[in-house]
Design an enzyme around this catalytic site. Structure first.
Site, PDB file in Angstrom:
ATOM      1  N   GLU B  49       0.867  -1.178   0.000  1.00 32.64           N
ATOM      2  CA  GLU B  49       0.000   0.000   0.000  1.00 32.64           C
ATOM      3  C   GLU B  49       0.899   1.220   0.000  1.00 32.64           C
ATOM      4  OE1 GLU B  49      -2.857   0.292   3.097  1.00 32.64           O
ATOM      5  OE2 GLU B  49      -4.093  -1.318   2.274  1.00 32.64           O
ATOM      6  N   ASP B  60      -5.961   9.797   9.816  1.00 27.33           N
ATOM      7  CA  ASP B  60      -4.638   9.322  10.208  1.00 27.33           C
ATOM      8  C   ASP B  60      -4.162   9.909  11.521  1.00 27.33           C
ATOM      9  OD1 ASP B  60      -3.661   7.492   8.137  1.00 27.33           O
ATOM     10  OD2 ASP B  60      -4.025   9.201   6.811  1.00 27.33           O
TER      11      ASP B  60
END
Lengths: 401, 271
Positions: B49, B60
């Protein structure tokens, strides 16, 4: 085709091409729960009565419409009227929304309130309602904004809220919103996120608008009662755009009422140091909705500048994006200097210290008045009072208090 | 056949679990990204990824926020990232690459242009964190170009929605282990096990689990019931201090190798 503006957003939270729900999967279900709870409450007579009671006895509504005769005379054009949201409890329109959302939070059984704030007005308004309902309150605020809005930070602390400095990114309102969203995704079971503007994912742009729309409903009735006519033009400042949509909404289907949003042009749009998302941005996706954003060619959100922390935001509520594209409202830039000049003009002619955010609307109102006949009426939303900005203005003029 | 599908079919036949490391493209440095990708594969990554840095990464935690900020300080954007993937593909034609990021950079480039450039570069899948199932304007172009659109599932996802996602799932599903942000320390394998079982009861599409997987032990615990394990923040953190491209590759190898060993030991044990 004539647009009926009362029909927006649709069931997916879209205002034409704008709005929607652009969030991480974890928040989809909590947003659906909020949408369902709010749909139930907004038509519930008991909830409406409870909200109206709070707006009357706690916020101090209705706020008056004030005809600024000396200012109008000095300008020599159209008559300038102010919707006095600065006279509300806590000093701005923000309380209309937080009173409403706090009631929704209580009905949903949430025990913890979080909020983001730029200038600190929404943080104060959130801390205020949390204190009144006995709810825990955490306010996220950019470290840069904490520095320039110290008085509001202290007010929030006095009201029992915890103010968390946000040091990521540009350390302003957009980063505070990111951090509040991160808190919400982590503590979603017991926490209600009171977003302070008409941005964010659906249902926020609709719900925050609905709670602020009392401003325009009142103003429309007051104009008809006191002046026997509607105003010829409306003016409000636009950062995220909650006070503006609050004033505009009740008038959107009144085609003869011109509508102007004053964005922060900072040091001038050509300098790149501004926060005029509608005037200088492009459609994109930020903070859960599709709207006009200020970003570079790589799609990275750019740093904004405005003398007023409350307008220092690189996006804008999706309904404003829709109103811009449909042509129903015009969005124009007002620079820091123009806003400051309007601040002083209003102080000296009418004895009112307006918030720096609202001073952008005052400046645009003055510009418009010059171009219009004396028998025309311009209604400007005086969305907040300027006490919080006294230090900023003094510093800009080289004074230390 | 898409490389993601091929890779999962191979792993299933071999009775192995997929190890999916996440790195932010251009971090710790824009120099040596391709070498870093190869180092990840050599030390045991089955699929990579590659994070597209964004200025406002709402989902995040601090580790990946800071990685994004470092990459953006170097001006990293999609054009460069496609270049790195293309370079990687010159010598690795089998390891799938999934771009993971937020919608705005894709929207600004344009969905169709993004999809076309991604395919040309050799990207295999796209995971857009803030583009849910229903918001599919950009997604249509991604799917039409033959890229796999990877969906997130969460502990809060309703059964009806999960059914709709399983219906649409291609490549793999990425299950978010807990309600929170990347890198938080809240992983509870037992709670995740039930959710993964519920997903696997509805679809044959492989299920990866990420968020909170930090080391060999947590990876092995997840691999007992998931098809793939995603490790992001802990890896990004281990690379952050690397002073050179070589040091970053060494740190990546040192980080990945024991996790690979733990996953393979678990698979052998299960067999």
């Amino acid at each position: 085709m004539k647009i009926d503006y009362s029909h927006y957003p649709d069931a997916h939270g879209r205002f034409g091409d704008y709005g929607g729900i652009y969030v991480a999967e974890t928040l989809i279900e909590p947003l659906a729960e909020l949408t369902a709870a709010y749909a139930r409450l907004r038509d519930d007579p008991a909830f409406i009565a409870e909200l109206d009671r709070d707006l009357k006895h706690y916020v101090g509504r209705p706020s008056p419409i004030y005809h600024a005769q000396r200012l109008s005379k000095k300008i020599g054009g159209a008559q300038i009227l102010f919707k006095r949201e600065d006279l509300n409890h806590t000093g701005a329109h923000k309380i209309n929304n937080t009173v409403g959302q706090a009631l929704v939070a209580r009905h949903m059984g949430k025990t913890r309130i979080i909020a983001e704030t730029g200038a600190g007005q929404h943080g104060v308004a959130s801390a205020t309602v949390a204190a009144r309902l006995g709810l825990e309150c955490v306010v996220y605020m950019g470290a840069t904004d904490i520095e320039r809005q110290k008085i509001n930070v202290y007010r929030m602390k006095l009201l029992g809220a915890q103010v968390v400095p946000v040091t990521s990114g540009s350390q302003t309102l957009k980063d505070a919103l990111n951090e509040a969203m991160r808190d919400w995704v982590t503590n979603v079971a017991d926490t209600f996120y009171i977003i302070g503007t008409v941005a964010g994912p659906h249902p926020y742009p609709m719900m925050v608008r609905d709670f602020n729309a009392v401003v325009g409903r009142e103003a429309r009735a007051q104009m008809l009662a006191e002046y026997s006519r509607l105003p010829d033009a409306l003016v409000a400042c636009v950062g995220g755009g909650s006070n503006a949509i609050g004033l505009f909404h009740a008038f959107l289907n009144d085609a003869n009422v011109a509508i102007f949003g004053a964005e922060a042009a900072g040091e001038g749009i050509a300098t790149g140091r501004h926060a005029a998302s509608l005037a200088a941005g492009r459609p994109g996706v930020l903070h859960g909705n599709r709207t006009y954003v200020l970003c570079d060619d790589n799609g990275q959100i750019t740093q904004t500048h405005s003398i007023s922390a409350g307008l220092d935001y690189p996006g804008v509520g999706p309904e404003h994006a829709f109103l811009k594209d449909s042509g129903r409202a015009q969005y124009v830039g007002v620079t820091d200097d123009e806003a400051l000049a309007a601040f002083h003009e209003l102080a000296l002619t009418e004895g009112i210290l307006a918030a720096l955010e609202s001073s952008h609307a005052v400046a645009q109102g003055i510009k418009l008045a010059r171009e219009m006949e004396k028998d025309k009426l311009i209604l400007v939303n005086l969305s907040g009072r300027g006490d919080k900005d006294v230090h900023t203005i003094a510093a800009r003029e080289g004074l230390s208090l | 056949m898409n490389r993601i599908d091929t890779r999962f079919a191979e792993l299933k036949a071999a009775g192995r679990k997929a190890l999916i490391p996440f790195i932010t493209a251009g971090d710790p440095s824009p120099n040596g990204v391709v070498a870093l990708l190869h180092a990840l594969v050599e030390s045991g990554a089955d699929l990579i990824e590659l994070g597209v840095p964004f200025s406002d990464p709402m989902a995040d935690g601090p580790v990946i926020q800071h990685a994004s900020e470092r990459a953006l300080a170097h001006g990293v954007g999609l054009a460069q990232i496609f270049g790195w993937v293309g370079e990687f593909r010159k010598t690795d034609t089998t390891t799938p690459i999934v771009l993971m990021g937020y919608l705005n950079p894709v929207e600004i480039l344009g969905g169709e242009r993004f999809a076309r450039d991604a395919v040309v570069a050799g990207v295999d899948g796209v995971l857009l964190v803030d583009c849910p199932l229903e918001e599919s304007q950009a997604a249509q172009a991604i799917e039409a170009a033959g890229l796999r659109r990877i969906f997130l599932t969460a502990p809060t996802t309703s059964p009806a929605r999960l059914a709709a996602m399983c219906e649409k799932a291609r490549g793999f599903l990425y299950h978010v282990a807990f309600a929170g942000i990347t890198g938080a320390n809240r992983l509870s394998p037992d709670a995740v096990r039930e959710r993964v079982a519920a997903i696997k009861a509805r679809t044959a599409t492989p299920v990866a689990v990420g968020f909170g997987v930090r080391d060999a032990a947590s990876a092995a615990a997840i691999a007992q019931f998931a098809d793939a394990v995603v490790i992001g923040s802990a890896l990004v953190e281990s690379l952050a201090g690397a002073g050179s491209a070589q040091a970053a590759c060494d740190a990546a190898r040192a980080f990945i190798a024991p996790i690979r060993a733990a996953l393979d030991a678990g698979a052998a044990h299960a067999a």
